[in-house]
Scaffold this motif. Sequence first.
Motif, PDB file in Angstrom:
ATOM      1  N   ILE A   1       0.892  -1.218   0.010  1.00  0.00           N
ATOM      2  CA  ILE A   1       0.006   0.022   0.087  1.00  0.00           C
ATOM      3  C   ILE A   1       0.931   1.197  -0.228  1.00  0.00           C
ATOM      4  CG2 ILE A   1      -1.699   1.385   1.422  1.00  0.00           C
ATOM      5  CD1 ILE A   1      -2.941  -1.153   2.378  1.00  0.00           C
ATOM      6  N   ALA A   2       2.063   1.307   0.775  1.00  0.00           N
ATOM      7  CA  ALA A   2       2.855   2.384   0.782  1.00  0.00           C
ATOM      8  C   ALA A   2       3.562   2.733  -0.560  1.00  0.00           C
ATOM      9  CB  ALA A   2       4.006   2.018   1.732  1.00  0.00           C
ATOM     10  N   ARG A   3       4.046   1.797  -1.364  1.00  0.00           N
ATOM     11  CA  ARG A   3       4.415   1.931  -2.590  1.00  0.00           C
ATOM     12  C   ARG A   3       3.389   2.425  -3.414  1.00  0.00           C
ATOM     13  NH1 ARG A   3       9.439  -0.242  -3.899  1.00  0.00           N
ATOM     14  NH2 ARG A   3      10.176  -1.594  -2.304  1.00  0.00           N
TER      15      ARG A   3
ATOM     16  N   LEU B   1      10.178  -4.017   6.756  1.00  0.00           N
ATOM     17  CA  LEU B   1       9.181  -2.840   6.171  1.00  0.00           C
ATOM     18  C   LEU B   1       9.587  -1.467   6.683  1.00  0.00           C
ATOM     19  CD1 LEU B   1       6.365  -1.912   5.692  1.00  0.00           C
ATOM     20  CD2 LEU B   1       5.639  -2.354   7.918  1.00  0.00           C
ATOM     21  N   ARG B   2      10.345  -1.356   7.706  1.00  0.00           N
ATOM     22  CA  ARG B   2      10.844   0.215   8.029  1.00  0.00           C
ATOM     23  C   ARG B   2      11.953   0.439   6.994  1.00  0.00           C
ATOM     24  NH1 ARG B   2      10.779  -2.711  13.014  1.00  0.00           N
ATOM     25  NH2 ARG B   2       9.228  -1.588  14.666  1.00  0.00           N
ATOM     26  N   ASP B   3      12.866  -0.309   6.653  1.00  0.00           N
ATOM     27  CA  ASP B   3      13.848  -0.196   5.482  1.00  0.00           C
ATOM     28  C   ASP B   3      13.107   0.118   4.228  1.00  0.00           C
ATOM     29  OD1 ASP B   3      15.604  -0.775   7.535  1.00  0.00           O
ATOM     30  OD2 ASP B   3      16.103  -2.994   6.893  1.00  0.00           O
ATOM     31  N   ARG B   4      12.086  -0.532   3.759  1.00  0.00           N
ATOM     32  CA  ARG B   4      11.478  -0.211   2.533  1.00  0.00           C
ATOM     33  C   ARG B   4      10.814   0.976   2.544  1.00  0.00           C
ATOM     34  NH1 ARG B   4      14.300  -3.931   1.512  1.00  0.00           N
ATOM     35  NH2 ARG B   4      13.796  -5.955   0.430  1.00  0.00           N
ATOM     36  N   LEU B   5      10.351   1.295   3.675  1.00  0.00           N
ATOM     37  CA  LEU B   5       9.577   2.755   3.772  1.00  0.00           C
ATOM     38  C   LEU B   5      10.461   3.847   3.718  1.00  0.00           C
ATOM     39  CD1 LEU B   5       6.849   1.991   6.879  1.00  0.00           C
ATOM     40  CD2 LEU B   5       6.373   2.398   4.318  1.00  0.00           C
ATOM     41  N   ARG B   6      11.737   3.629   4.433  1.00  0.00           N
ATOM     42  CA  ARG B   6      12.789   4.634   4.252  1.00  0.00           C
ATOM     43  C   ARG B   6      13.371   4.884   2.791  1.00  0.00           C
ATOM     44  NH1 ARG B   6      14.208   2.267   9.533  1.00  0.00           N
ATOM     45  NH2 ARG B   6      13.835   3.635  11.226  1.00  0.00           N
ATOM     46  N   GLU B   7      13.469   3.680   2.115  1.00  0.00           N
ATOM     47  CA  GLU B   7      13.848   3.570   0.771  1.00  0.00           C
ATOM     48  C   GLU B   7      12.633   4.538  -0.203  1.00  0.00           C
ATOM     49  OE1 GLU B   7      14.190  -0.150  -0.556  1.00  0.00           O
ATOM     50  OE2 GLU B   7      15.892  -0.669   0.668  1.00  0.00           O
ATOM     51  N   LEU B   8      11.527   4.703   0.117  1.00  0.00           N
ATOM     52  CA  LEU B   8      10.411   5.549  -0.428  1.00  0.00           C
ATOM     53  C   LEU B   8      10.215   6.623   0.051  1.00  0.00           C
ATOM     54  CD1 LEU B   8       7.470   2.528  -0.239  1.00  0.00           C
ATOM     55  CD2 LEU B   8       9.093   3.503  -2.327  1.00  0.00           C
TER      56      LEU B   8
ATOM     57  N   PRO C   1       9.203   5.574   8.945  1.00  0.00           N
ATOM     58  CA  PRO C   1       8.139   4.780   9.834  1.00  0.00           C
ATOM     59  C   PRO C   1       8.148   5.122  11.192  1.00  0.00           C
ATOM     60  CG  PRO C   1      10.518   3.823   9.277  1.00  0.00           C
ATOM     61  CD  PRO C   1      10.250   5.228   8.591  1.00  0.00           C
ATOM     62  N   LEU C   2       6.664   5.036  11.724  1.00  0.00           N
ATOM     63  CA  LEU C   2       6.402   5.475  12.981  1.00  0.00           C
ATOM     64  C   LEU C   2       5.636   4.234  13.597  1.00  0.00           C
ATOM     65  CD1 LEU C   2       4.889   8.921  12.657  1.00  0.00           C
ATOM     66  CD2 LEU C   2       7.283   8.267  13.246  1.00  0.00           C
ATOM     67  N   ILE C   3       6.560   2.956  13.762  1.00  0.00           N
ATOM     68  CA  ILE C   3       6.172   1.847  14.053  1.00  0.00           C
ATOM     69  C   ILE C   3       6.911   1.130  15.570  1.00  0.00           C
ATOM     70  CG2 ILE C   3       5.734  -0.616  13.470  1.00  0.00           C
ATOM     71  CD1 ILE C   3       6.003   0.457  10.459  1.00  0.00           C
ATOM     72  N   LYS C   4       6.204   1.149  16.436  1.00  0.00           N
ATOM     73  CA  LYS C   4       6.798   0.715  17.742  1.00  0.00           C
ATOM     74  C   LYS C   4       7.395  -0.686  17.632  1.00  0.00           C
ATOM     75  CE  LYS C   4       5.989   4.309  20.497  1.00  0.00           C
ATOM     76  NZ  LYS C   4       5.441   4.205  21.766  1.00  0.00           N
TER      77      LYS C   4
END
Length: 278
Positions: free
Chosen positions: A174-176, A196-203, A207-210
């Motif tokens: 969904i983020a992509r 997931l955190r790494d992929r979000l940073r690439e985009l 990431p705000l995920i505890k």
Amino acid sequence: MSITQISRFTERCVSIAQRVTGERDESAAPKGGGGFADYALVSLHCLRIYLDTSYRMTIDLLKEMTQITGEIGFDEADLPAPSTLCKAFDRIEMSVCRVLLRQSAQLHDLSEHAAIDATFYERDRASRHHCQRTNYRVQTLKVTKLVDTATQAVLDLHCSTTLEGSDADLCEQIARRNAGDLRSLAADKGYDKQQLRDRLRELDIRPLIKYRIFVPYDHAHNARIDEDRYAQRSMTETVNSAVKRSLGYAVRARSWYREFREIALMCVVYNIKRAVKQ
């Protein structure tokens, strides 16, 4: 619900549907043969969900509301039969529903900060006879929604009849689709996955995920998270509750692909309703 409210909703709905289908200059009803315009059928389906009525009841109500039918482009005699409206639902592609959803979200002043979470919708509208005849066993739909935390507009969604697959992998998908429009994405610990955190940073999405606490330094990771932004993830729960309270907790459609489209249009209707109120 007043005629004025329905009229304002219809005006916004028709405008978005015309923009998505590219039929601004098309006639809603066929003249001298041909079919109904796609934007008109999409608008009728959104009105059906907005009014929470069946296909037949929707057409019967619109015959009494000439102002509303006129805004779509119909005369009373031009309205499609309930069976025609029902069959037209199969021709609305899910990709079109996603564009409609995105366009309806654009009615709001989006903040580029979003949150994601899943909820469940019941499939209990089908009769027991239909369930037995069609091997209709799955009783719930899992729906994951991406919500703008400032406006509570639904930006995107994913529907599934199964619980297979990781929530984190689904979040990445969904983020992509929304990369470039988001600066941060909040989610609960169910989405805790370093990949997931790494992929979000690439985009370029923060990431705000505890972190779930397994080792002491997980506390340090959580301490660096913006608490105010992270707290806004609760907006997804607020939106899920609002959609179900106003538009229903169950879907009327009986096949999974129809149910997916119905959920998407429910979110379109929700976005437009919020925009009209504001």
